[in-house]
Design a protein around this motif. Sequence first.
Motif, PDB file in Angstrom:
ATOM      1  N   THR A   1       0.844  -1.185   0.000  1.00 31.18           N
ATOM      2  CA  THR A   1       0.000   0.000   0.000  1.00 31.18           C
ATOM      3  C   THR A   1       0.880   1.236   0.000  1.00 31.18           C
ATOM      4  O   THR A   1       2.021   1.205   0.476  1.00 31.18           O
ATOM      5  CB  THR A   1      -0.953  -0.002   1.211  1.00 31.18           C
ATOM      6  OG1 THR A   1      -1.817   1.111   1.102  1.00 31.18           O
ATOM      7  CG2 THR A   1      -0.203   0.073   2.523  1.00 31.18           C
ATOM      8  N   ALA A   2       0.361   2.331  -0.516  1.00 26.26           N
ATOM      9  CA  ALA A   2       1.121   3.579  -0.561  1.00 26.26           C
ATOM     10  C   ALA A   2       1.248   4.157   0.849  1.00 26.26           C
ATOM     11  O   ALA A   2       0.335   4.058   1.660  1.00 26.26           O
ATOM     12  CB  ALA A   2       0.441   4.579  -1.478  1.00 26.26           C
ATOM     13  N   SER A   3       2.394   4.771   1.114  1.00 23.50           N
ATOM     14  CA  SER A   3       2.634   5.399   2.406  1.00 23.50           C
ATOM     15  C   SER A   3       1.706   6.596   2.578  1.00 23.50           C
ATOM     16  O   SER A   3       1.450   7.350   1.634  1.00 23.50           O
ATOM     17  CB  SER A   3       4.090   5.855   2.502  1.00 23.50           C
ATOM     18  OG  SER A   3       4.282   6.641   3.655  1.00 23.50           O
ATOM     19  N   ASN A   4       1.197   6.774   3.786  1.00 22.42           N
ATOM     20  CA  ASN A   4       0.310   7.900   4.077  1.00 22.42           C
ATOM     21  C   ASN A   4       1.089   9.175   4.352  1.00 22.42           C
ATOM     22  O   ASN A   4       0.586  10.270   4.121  1.00 22.42           O
ATOM     23  CB  ASN A   4      -0.569   7.582   5.290  1.00 22.42           C
ATOM     24  CG  ASN A   4      -1.530   6.458   5.009  1.00 22.42           C
ATOM     25  OD1 ASN A   4      -2.040   6.319   3.913  1.00 22.42           O
ATOM     26  ND2 ASN A   4      -1.762   5.637   6.014  1.00 22.42           N
ATOM     27  N   LYS A   5       2.312   9.061   4.842  1.00 20.71           N
ATOM     28  CA  LYS A   5       3.069  10.229   5.279  1.00 20.71           C
ATOM     29  C   LYS A   5       4.109  10.712   4.272  1.00 20.71           C
ATOM     30  O   LYS A   5       4.579  11.829   4.381  1.00 20.71           O
ATOM     31  CB  LYS A   5       3.770   9.921   6.608  1.00 20.71           C
ATOM     32  CG  LYS A   5       2.801   9.675   7.736  1.00 20.71           C
ATOM     33  CD  LYS A   5       3.533   9.392   9.023  1.00 20.71           C
ATOM     34  CE  LYS A   5       2.568   9.119  10.159  1.00 20.71           C
ATOM     35  NZ  LYS A   5       3.269   8.800  11.398  1.00 20.71           N
ATOM     36  N   PHE A   6       4.488   9.877   3.306  1.00 28.42           N
ATOM     37  CA  PHE A   6       5.531  10.257   2.360  1.00 28.42           C
ATOM     38  C   PHE A   6       4.963  11.247   1.356  1.00 28.42           C
ATOM     39  O   PHE A   6       3.905  11.046   0.789  1.00 28.42           O
ATOM     40  CB  PHE A   6       6.070   9.028   1.628  1.00 28.42           C
ATOM     41  CG  PHE A   6       7.381   9.250   0.947  1.00 28.42           C
ATOM     42  CD1 PHE A   6       8.551   8.981   1.611  1.00 28.42           C
ATOM     43  CD2 PHE A   6       7.449   9.730  -0.349  1.00 28.42           C
ATOM     44  CE1 PHE A   6       9.781   9.183   0.999  1.00 28.42           C
ATOM     45  CE2 PHE A   6       8.660   9.932  -0.967  1.00 28.42           C
ATOM     46  CZ  PHE A   6       9.835   9.662  -0.288  1.00 28.42           C
ATOM     47  N   SER A   7       5.703  12.343   1.118  1.00 24.04           N
ATOM     48  CA  SER A   7       5.257  13.325   0.125  1.00 24.04           C
ATOM     49  C   SER A   7       6.373  13.541  -0.886  1.00 24.04           C
ATOM     50  O   SER A   7       7.559  13.444  -0.558  1.00 24.04           O
ATOM     51  CB  SER A   7       4.898  14.649   0.801  1.00 24.04           C
ATOM     52  OG  SER A   7       6.028  15.193   1.446  1.00 24.04           O
TER      53      SER A   7
END
Length: 75
Positions: free
Chosen positions: A33-39
């Motif tokens: 799943t994609a990270s929630n915090k990485f931008s």
Amino acid sequence: MESSRKFFPAIVILLLVVIASEVAPAQARECETASNKFSGMCMIDANCDHLCKTEGFLSGTCRGFRRRCMCTTSC
């Protein structure tokens, strides 16, 4: 005697299947799943891995054309 020769290859194949299933351990499935915090764009796998571990996942890596940080966990 002739009938035993006909069944010998089938018995050998059956034994090989049984042995192979005993030797190979069952692996847990992994979900991604994609990270929630990485931008932003993910360029360094170590940064992604560290952030995913702080989010409670097993590991993380940069993936895809858009270079997103994808975290892995066991399903």
